[in-house]
Design an enzyme around this catalytic site. Structure first.
Site, PDB file in Angstrom:
ATOM      1  NE  ARG A  12      -3.696  -0.023   2.479  1.00 40.47           N
ATOM      2  CZ  ARG A  12      -4.558   0.284   3.435  1.00 40.47           C
ATOM      3  NH1 ARG A  12      -4.543  -0.379   4.576  1.00 40.47           N
ATOM      4  NH2 ARG A  12      -5.442   1.250   3.255  1.00 40.47           N
ATOM      5  N   GLY A  13       0.308   2.348  -0.492  1.00 48.72           N
ATOM      6  CA  GLY A  13       0.959   3.650  -0.383  1.00 48.72           C
ATOM      7  C   GLY A  13       2.327   3.707  -1.024  1.00 48.72           C
ATOM      8  CG  ASN A  82       7.359   1.703   3.164  1.00 50.20           C
ATOM      9  OD1 ASN A  82       7.433   2.920   3.030  1.00 50.20           O
ATOM     10  ND2 ASN A  82       6.201   1.049   3.059  1.00 50.20           N
ATOM     11  CD  GLN A 141       4.134  18.498  12.053  1.00 50.68           C
ATOM     12  OE1 GLN A 141       4.124  19.550  12.692  1.00 50.68           O
ATOM     13  NE2 GLN A 141       4.102  18.477  10.715  1.00 50.68           N
ATOM     14  CE1 TYR A 147       5.528   8.082  11.054  1.00 49.02           C
ATOM     15  CE2 TYR A 147       6.386  10.310  10.788  1.00 49.02           C
ATOM     16  CZ  TYR A 147       6.042   9.089  10.249  1.00 49.02           C
ATOM     17  OH  TYR A 147       6.212   8.861   8.908  1.00 49.02           O
TER      18      TYR A 147
END
Length: 240
Positions: A12-13, A82, A141, A147
């Site tokens: 995916r992605g 990933n 962030q 994360y």
């Protein structure tokens, strides 16, 4: 004989684009996924790329899954780490569970994926470790302490593995994508996307295929002297 590439989160992605690009270059590709059986089956049917289900945060599951791939396809020459998740929350509201889930997948998952293949790469005198980090691992962030910590930690893994593997023909490099037009990003409200794009000098989101092309280069023989490096693919949004 074609080299074998393992792409975690590869159905995916960004991972899907990477798996397809590597196959197009002649690699034998194995893609892992964590939970969406329907999507993985559709991906395999469309591409012919085999998918394998396991949780990269579990070392024994990773070791067993990698052993199965090497038995069915061959020794793994290229690892593209990933697989990643988010569990966003402001730090004062972040739970220990949200912290640990992200650490297990995004950081420990890289160890769990690379460690079982490392001895074979050393013995054969060739290996490519490519870790998909993030712009938010470089600059941080709001709401992503967990994360950002993992993605910054992934860069430390790459720099250390580069030094350990160089004499054995193994390279380790990272790619830090900026905001990419994946399902997740495209699902956010249009106004939010517009505010994101305003901060990107290129004036657009990146495409998954643009990240995949970086991976293809780093996986190739031509990239042998590039080791311990980070490619920032973010449209000029952030520089290190």
């Amino acid at each position: 004989m074609a080299r074998v590439a393992l792409v975690t989160g590869g159905s995916r992605g960004i991972g899907e684009a990477i798996s397809k690009a590597l196959k197009a270059e002649g690699y034998e590709v194995a893609a892992t996924y964590a939970g969406n059986d329907e999507k993985a089956a559709a991906f395999t049917e469309a591409t012919g790329i085999k998918t394998y289900k396991w949780n990269v945060g579990d070392y024994e599951a990773s070791k067993a899954g990698i052993a199965k791939i090497e038995e069915e396809i061959g020794p793994i020459d290229i690892v593209v780490a990933n697989a990643g998740i988010t569990r966003d929350a402001p730090f004062h509201k972040m739970t220990p569970e949200q912290w640990q889930e992200v650490i297990d997948t995004n950081l420990t998952g890289v160890f769990n994926t690379v460690h079982p293949v490392w001895p074979g790469m050393r013995e054969r005198g060739f290996g490519r470790i490519i870790v998909i980090s993030s712009i938010n691992g470089q600059k941080g962030q709001f709401g992503q302490v967990n994360y950002a910590a993992t993605k910054a930690g992934d860069l430390g893994i790459v720099k250390s593995l580069a030094q350990e593997g160089a004499a054995k023909g193994i390279t380790a490099n990272a790619i830090c994508p900026g905001y990419i037009a994946t399902e997740m990003v495209m699902a956010v409200p249009e106004k939010v996307r517009e505010s994101i794009i305003k901060n990107i000098p290129a004036g657009r989101l990146g495409e998954p295929e643009e990240i995949a092309r970086c991976v293809v280069f780093l996986a190739s023989e031509d990239s042998q002297f590039i080791n311990g490096s980070t490619i920032s693919a973010n449209g000029g949004q952030f520089f290190v």
